[in-house]
Design a protein around this motif. Sequence first.
Motif, PDB file in Angstrom:
ATOM      1  N   TYR A  49      14.262   8.358   2.785  1.00 46.69           N
ATOM      2  CA  TYR A  49      14.429   8.752   1.369  1.00 46.69           C
ATOM      3  C   TYR A  49      14.506   9.748   0.629  1.00 46.69           C
ATOM      4  CZ  TYR A  49      16.259   3.378   1.494  1.00 46.69           C
ATOM      5  OH  TYR A  49      16.357   2.240   1.568  1.00 46.69           O
ATOM      6  N   ALA A  50      13.265   9.973   1.231  1.00 45.28           N
ATOM      7  CA  ALA A  50      12.742  11.438   0.167  1.00 45.28           C
ATOM      8  C   ALA A  50      13.528  12.587   0.568  1.00 45.28           C
ATOM      9  CB  ALA A  50      11.570  11.511   0.088  1.00 45.28           C
ATOM     10  N   ILE A  51      13.527  12.860   1.967  1.00 44.39           N
ATOM     11  CA  ILE A  51      14.667  14.361   2.272  1.00 44.39           C
ATOM     12  C   ILE A  51      16.251  13.622   1.919  1.00 44.39           C
ATOM     13  CG2 ILE A  51      15.600  15.125   4.947  1.00 44.39           C
ATOM     14  CD1 ILE A  51      13.762  13.819   6.313  1.00 44.39           C
ATOM     15  N   ALA A  52      16.830  12.548   1.463  1.00 44.74           N
ATOM     16  CA  ALA A  52      17.364  12.219   1.019  1.00 44.74           C
ATOM     17  C   ALA A  52      17.980  12.530  -0.360  1.00 44.74           C
ATOM     18  CB  ALA A  52      18.467  10.881   1.530  1.00 44.74           C
ATOM     19  N   TYR A  53      16.742  12.254  -0.899  1.00 47.56           N
ATOM     20  CA  TYR A  53      17.081  12.597  -2.484  1.00 47.56           C
ATOM     21  C   TYR A  53      16.479  13.804  -3.031  1.00 47.56           C
ATOM     22  CZ  TYR A  53      17.551   7.421  -3.942  1.00 47.56           C
ATOM     23  OH  TYR A  53      18.655   6.177  -4.013  1.00 47.56           O
ATOM     24  N   GLN A  54      15.441  15.019  -2.271  1.00 46.49           N
ATOM     25  CA  GLN A  54      15.339  16.195  -2.362  1.00 46.49           C
ATOM     26  C   GLN A  54      16.389  16.686  -2.213  1.00 46.49           C
ATOM     27  OE1 GLN A  54      12.349  17.848  -3.338  1.00 46.49           O
ATOM     28  NE2 GLN A  54      13.317  19.695  -2.829  1.00 46.49           N
ATOM     29  N   THR A  55      17.280  16.407  -1.051  1.00 43.51           N
ATOM     30  CA  THR A  55      18.681  17.104  -0.870  1.00 43.51           C
ATOM     31  C   THR A  55      19.960  16.848  -2.003  1.00 43.51           C
ATOM     32  OG1 THR A  55      18.686  16.634   1.762  1.00 43.51           O
ATOM     33  CG2 THR A  55      20.414  16.538   0.822  1.00 43.51           C
ATOM     34  N   GLN A  56      19.837  15.957  -2.906  1.00 40.20           N
ATOM     35  CA  GLN A  56      20.860  15.842  -4.035  1.00 40.20           C
ATOM     36  C   GLN A  56      19.783  16.323  -5.255  1.00 40.20           C
ATOM     37  OE1 GLN A  56      20.307  11.577  -5.230  1.00 40.20           O
ATOM     38  NE2 GLN A  56      22.068  11.011  -4.356  1.00 40.20           N
ATOM     39  N   LEU A  57      18.313  16.704  -5.137  1.00 42.61           N
ATOM     40  CA  LEU A  57      18.034  18.037  -5.980  1.00 42.61           C
ATOM     41  C   LEU A  57      17.986  19.057  -6.285  1.00 42.61           C
ATOM     42  CD1 LEU A  57      14.679  15.311  -6.823  1.00 42.61           C
ATOM     43  CD2 LEU A  57      16.175  16.027  -8.581  1.00 42.61           C
ATOM     44  N   ASN A  58      18.424  19.559  -5.017  1.00 44.86           N
ATOM     45  CA  ASN A  58      18.305  20.583  -4.656  1.00 44.86           C
ATOM     46  C   ASN A  58      19.546  21.253  -5.221  1.00 44.86           C
ATOM     47  OD1 ASN A  58      16.122  21.391  -3.756  1.00 44.86           O
ATOM     48  ND2 ASN A  58      15.797  21.155  -1.651  1.00 44.86           N
ATOM     49  N   ILE A  63       0.933  -0.728   0.363  1.00 43.46           N
ATOM     50  CA  ILE A  63      -0.170  -0.058   0.077  1.00 43.46           C
ATOM     51  C   ILE A  63       1.107   1.360   0.281  1.00 43.46           C
ATOM     52  CG2 ILE A  63      -1.671   1.490   1.449  1.00 43.46           C
ATOM     53  CD1 ILE A  63      -2.609  -1.313   2.728  1.00 43.46           C
ATOM     54  N   LEU A  64       2.129   1.702   1.059  1.00 42.99           N
ATOM     55  CA  LEU A  64       2.552   2.547   0.676  1.00 42.99           C
ATOM     56  C   LEU A  64       3.279   2.816  -0.501  1.00 42.99           C
ATOM     57  CD1 LEU A  64       4.020   2.182   4.420  1.00 42.99           C
ATOM     58  CD2 LEU A  64       2.371   4.032   3.877  1.00 42.99           C
ATOM     59  N   ILE A  65       4.182   1.451  -0.814  1.00 46.80           N
ATOM     60  CA  ILE A  65       5.228   1.813  -2.433  1.00 46.80           C
ATOM     61  C   ILE A  65       3.823   2.207  -2.783  1.00 46.80           C
ATOM     62  CG2 ILE A  65       5.977   0.433  -4.117  1.00 46.80           C
ATOM     63  CD1 ILE A  65       7.759   1.164  -1.635  1.00 46.80           C
ATOM     64  N   ARG A  66       2.267   1.671  -2.861  1.00 46.75           N
ATOM     65  CA  ARG A  66       1.496   2.445  -4.070  1.00 46.75           C
ATOM     66  C   ARG A  66       1.492   3.913  -4.467  1.00 46.75           C
ATOM     67  NH1 ARG A  66      -4.601   0.285  -4.366  1.00 46.75           N
ATOM     68  NH2 ARG A  66      -5.044   1.902  -5.512  1.00 46.75           N
ATOM     69  N   VAL A  67       0.748   4.227  -2.589  1.00 45.43           N
ATOM     70  CA  VAL A  67       0.795   5.816  -1.986  1.00 45.43           C
ATOM     71  C   VAL A  67       2.955   6.329  -2.585  1.00 45.43           C
ATOM     72  CG1 VAL A  67       0.597   7.938  -1.078  1.00 45.43           C
ATOM     73  CG2 VAL A  67      -0.939   4.905  -1.000  1.00 45.43           C
ATOM     74  N   PHE A  68       3.602   5.928  -2.491  1.00 42.22           N
ATOM     75  CA  PHE A  68       4.487   7.211  -1.931  1.00 42.22           C
ATOM     76  C   PHE A  68       5.343   7.044  -4.212  1.00 42.22           C
ATOM     77  CE2 PHE A  68       3.757   7.154   1.930  1.00 42.22           C
ATOM     78  CZ  PHE A  68       3.151   8.675   2.272  1.00 42.22           C
ATOM     79  N   SER A  69       5.281   5.242  -4.348  1.00 40.07           N
ATOM     80  CA  SER A  69       6.313   5.508  -5.076  1.00 40.07           C
ATOM     81  C   SER A  69       6.464   6.125  -6.764  1.00 40.07           C
ATOM     82  CB  SER A  69       6.337   4.202  -6.440  1.00 40.07           C
ATOM     83  OG  SER A  69       7.631   3.125  -6.675  1.00 40.07           O
ATOM     84  N   ASN A  70       7.477   6.918  -7.657  1.00 40.40           N
ATOM     85  CA  ASN A  70       7.352   7.155  -8.589  1.00 40.40           C
ATOM     86  C   ASN A  70       6.730   9.017  -8.425  1.00 40.40           C
ATOM     87  OD1 ASN A  70       7.782   5.028 -10.662  1.00 40.40           O
ATOM     88  ND2 ASN A  70       6.058   4.582  -9.639  1.00 40.40           N
ATOM     89  N   GLN A  71       6.970   9.573  -7.492  1.00 36.98           N
ATOM     90  CA  GLN A  71       6.960  10.236  -6.656  1.00 36.98           C
ATOM     91  C   GLN A  71       7.952  11.920  -6.824  1.00 36.98           C
ATOM     92  OE1 GLN A  71       3.416  11.443  -6.719  1.00 36.98           O
ATOM     93  NE2 GLN A  71       2.543   9.989  -7.638  1.00 36.98           N
ATOM     94  N   HIS A  72       7.399  13.156  -6.473  1.00 40.95           N
ATOM     95  CA  HIS A  72       9.137  13.533  -6.739  1.00 40.95           C
ATOM     96  C   HIS A  72       8.891  13.353  -5.059  1.00 40.95           C
ATOM     97  CE1 HIS A  72      10.833  17.045  -5.944  1.00 40.95           C
ATOM     98  NE2 HIS A  72      11.441  17.072  -7.284  1.00 40.95           N
ATOM     99  N   PRO A  73      10.517  13.525  -4.698  1.00 37.53           N
ATOM    100  CA  PRO A  73      10.823  13.628  -2.902  1.00 37.53           C
ATOM    101  C   PRO A  73       9.240  14.794  -2.336  1.00 37.53           C
ATOM    102  CG  PRO A  73      12.747  14.179  -4.645  1.00 37.53           C
ATOM    103  CD  PRO A  73      11.566  14.139  -6.006  1.00 37.53           C
TER     104      PRO A  73
END
Length: 141
Positions: A132-141, A84-94
């Motif tokens: 994971y989202a925090i880590a990837y958001q930091t990479q994108l900034n 369920i969580l993967i369905r909600v959060f996968s393939n989304q922007h951090p």
Amino acid sequence: MQTIKEIQDEIIDEFSMFEDWEERYQYMIDLGKSLPLIAPEYKTESNIIKGCQSKVWVHAELNDDQIEFTADSDAIITKGIIAILIRVFSNQHPKDILDANTDFIDEIGLKEHLSPTRANGLVSMIKQIKMYAIAYQTQLN
């Protein structure tokens, strides 16, 4: 692409179709069976969610500014929860993952129908996805 909120609303609608929690548990088990499995090389100690009674592995990769999650668990109900969580959060922007609330979990009654250890595991899964989202958001900034 569906937003996180649209996916959450879809899940709420799906769970509302079931009369009782036995049917909902069966649905979660079915969702777990349809979960795209994590590649064997990512089933490592570093990808195990800490705080879960059963083993849950979650792997994340950034593809085109979106996080793609894969997961697996050694317990069938837990596998349904992570599905369920993967369905909600996968393939989304951090940023969207970080901004998302998880009220849909309460709306479908999931947390109240889990044992305390599974409920803690659910919180740990969400926390790891957000990390994971925090880590990837930091990479994108």
